[in-house]
Each structure stands twice: as structure tokens, then as C-alpha cells.
Design an enzyme around this catalytic site. Structure first.
Site, short mmCIF file in Angstrom:
data_model
loop_
_atom_site.label_atom_id
_atom_site.label_comp_id
_atom_site.label_asym_id
_atom_site.label_seq_id
_atom_site.Cartn_x
_atom_site.Cartn_y
_atom_site.Cartn_z
N LYS A 249 13.35 8.20 1.86
CA LYS A 249 13.35 7.27 2.71
C LYS A 249 14.30 6.73 3.26
O LYS A 249 14.23 5.44 4.69
CB LYS A 249 13.00 5.55 2.16
CG LYS A 249 11.24 6.33 1.16
CD LYS A 249 10.37 7.64 2.43
CE LYS A 249 9.18 8.41 2.24
NZ LYS A 249 8.16 6.74 1.48
N THR B 119 0.89 -1.08 -0.38
CA THR B 119 0.27 -0.25 0.11
C THR B 119 0.82 1.31 -0.02
O THR B 119 1.82 1.02 0.68
CB THR B 119 -1.22 0.09 1.45
OG1 THR B 119 -1.53 -1.55 0.88
CG2 THR B 119 -2.04 1.26 1.24
N GLY C 291 2.40 4.62 7.44
CA GLY C 291 2.58 5.95 7.05
C GLY C 291 1.14 6.01 6.89
O GLY C 291 -0.13 6.88 7.42
N GLY C 292 0.32 4.74 5.68
CA GLY C 292 -1.23 4.92 5.36
C GLY C 292 -2.20 4.00 6.30
O GLY C 292 -3.38 3.18 5.90
N ASP D 236 6.12 -3.26 -1.15
CA ASP D 236 5.49 -2.85 -0.59
C ASP D 236 6.58 -1.43 -0.78
O ASP D 236 7.96 -2.13 -0.64
CB ASP D 236 5.50 -3.75 0.55
CG ASP D 236 3.41 -2.57 1.34
OD1 ASP D 236 3.66 -1.37 0.62
OD2 ASP D 236 3.51 -3.64 2.44
N GLU E 154 0.53 -5.41 6.20
CA GLU E 154 1.41 -5.31 5.22
C GLU E 154 2.26 -6.57 6.20
O GLU E 154 3.67 -7.09 5.58
CB GLU E 154 2.32 -3.57 5.26
CG GLU E 154 1.05 -2.96 4.57
CD GLU E 154 1.79 -1.76 4.21
OE1 GLU E 154 0.85 -0.91 3.74
OE2 GLU E 154 2.58 -1.62 5.48
N ALA F 3 8.24 2.27 2.49
CA ALA F 3 8.56 1.91 3.50
C ALA F 3 8.91 3.86 3.91
O ALA F 3 8.68 4.71 2.50
CB ALA F 3 9.99 1.15 3.62
#
Length: 221
Positions: free
Chosen positions: A127, A34, A102-103, A87, A109, A89
Site C-alpha cells: 500500500k 473497515t 476501496g470498500g 483503519d 471513515e 488504506a
């Protein structure tokens, strides 16, 4: 952030996502993460027109977009393992610790990452950090929430955040992170914590980082 800087970051996210899409092969069972970097992974993966891949998604948004792009996305109740999960990060440390959430989908996840033979993290260069720092996302039960928050000072419920995909309360831990492993243990063993956004090094197989100079860095763990 200037428009040019924003465009440069988006280009890095796209480059990392496209590199990760090349990791997927015909017939694979794939976990889709995500976030803003994964948003570039989905069309890159769909464009490859691979045969017989089956996907699971960590959020409703990823599932919806994946299906719209023609990917075979199904509920994560018909599969007991995955070949590969990809995914994004929020933070990536040199020792392999990763922060996600964060989401607010970090519990799903982590479940998907743990079920995969290989978990690949994709990111732009911003990141990459020297060390993990607060905040650390949490998913908490609504039952007994004040007691859970009191046990994890300083932790605050994220202002205006919707519930997690499974109805949990999204909060952020703001304490000292000088010993990341100890904090991960604290968070994992505190009643009321569904899960946290600290992903240990042993969970990650590889990190793909796209840099502003066009380099694609691959860190293998």
C-alpha cells in the site's frame, strides 16, 4: 498472485493490525475502520481484554464482527469525540496523503478519523506508493447524479458496487493526480459529492506498515 505471496501479504496485514492493537489502552473511546487489514485488528483487540473501552464502527460488517468478538461497539451518536481511530488504506504516499474507500465506507471513515485525537493507519507494504494515483473513491448523492458526473470527468460509477453505509452512490475519479491537494479541493467543493477518499496528511497521526522481512515501520506525522 501465488498462494505464498497471498499468505505473505496476509501475514503483513496481521502484523500491522496487531501492532496497532497495542496502541489501545483501558478506558479509551476507539474508532474501528473497515477492510481486510482491520479484519485482523478486531480479534487482536478483543484478545487484549481491555477494560471499559467503547468502540464505534465505520461499517455494519465491522460492527457485527466486533460485537461477535465481545467488543463494546455502539452507534456513533452518543459520543462527540474519540481517543483513537485505526483503519487501513489503499494508498500511502511519502508526503502523508492517504487514499481510502476501496470498500465504499470512506465518508464514515473520514468522520471517525476527524473525530479522533489520534488517527492511525495500518497497512502491508504493497500500500506504500511513490505518489497518489487514480482511481480516487467518491461517495455521491443519487440526486442529480448525471450532473455531478459531468462536473467531474473522468468519473464513473463503480460497477456492481452496493450503496455506501448511508445510501450514497460509490464512484471513482480517474483524473490527473499531479496536484493531490488541488484535486481534494475540487472534489470537496463539487456539489453532489458527499465525500472523497483523499485523506490529507494533517488528518493522520501515524502509519504502521508491516514489511515482508518482518519489520514494523512506524511513520509519525
Amino acid at each position: 498472485m501465488s498462494t505464498s505471496s497471498s499468505e505473505a501479504l496476509e501475514a503483513q496485514k496481521r502484523a500491522a493490525a496487531e501492532a496497532a492493537a497495542e496502541e489501545v489502552q483501558d478506558g479509551m473511546l476507539v474508532g474501528l475502520g473497515t477492510g481486510s487489514t482491520v479484519a485482523y485488528l478486531l480479534p487482536a483487540l478483543a484478545a487484549r481484554k481491555l477494560k471499559d473501552i467503547r468502540c464505534v464502527a465505520t461499517s455494519d460488517a465491522t460492527e457485527r464482527i466486533g460485537i461477535e468478538l465481545g467488543l463494546a461497539v455502539e452507534p456513533f451518536d452518543a459520543l462527540d469525540h474519540l481517543d483513537l481511530a485505526i483503519d487501513g488504506a489503499d494508498q500511502i504516499a511519502p508526503d502523508g496523503w492517504v487514499v481510502k474507500g476501496g470498500g465504499g465506507a470512506h465518508t464514515r471513515e473520514k468522520v471517525v478519523a476527524a473525530a479522533a485525537d489520534r488517527f492511525v493507519v495500518i497497512a502491508d507494504e504493497t500500500k506504500v506508493v511513490e505518489s497518489i494515483s487514480a482511481p480516487i473513491p467518491l461517495e455521491l448523492l443519487s440526486f442529480g447524479l448525471p450532473a455531478t458526473l459531468a462536473a467531474l470527468v473522468p468519473t464513473v460509477v463503480r460497477d456492481g458496487a452496493p450503496p455506501s453505509p448511508d445510501g450514497g452512490v460509490i464512484a471513482d475519479y480517474g483524473g490527473d493526480l499531479s496536484d493531490v491537494a488541488a484535486v481534494a479541493t475540487l472534489l470537496s467543493t463539487t456539489p453532489g459529492v458527499v465525500d472523497h477518499g483523499l485523506f490529507p496528511p494533517e488528518l493522520t497521526s501515524a502509519v504502521i506498515v508491516a514489511h515482508g522481512d518482518g519489520r514494523i515501520e512506524r511513520r509519525i506525522y
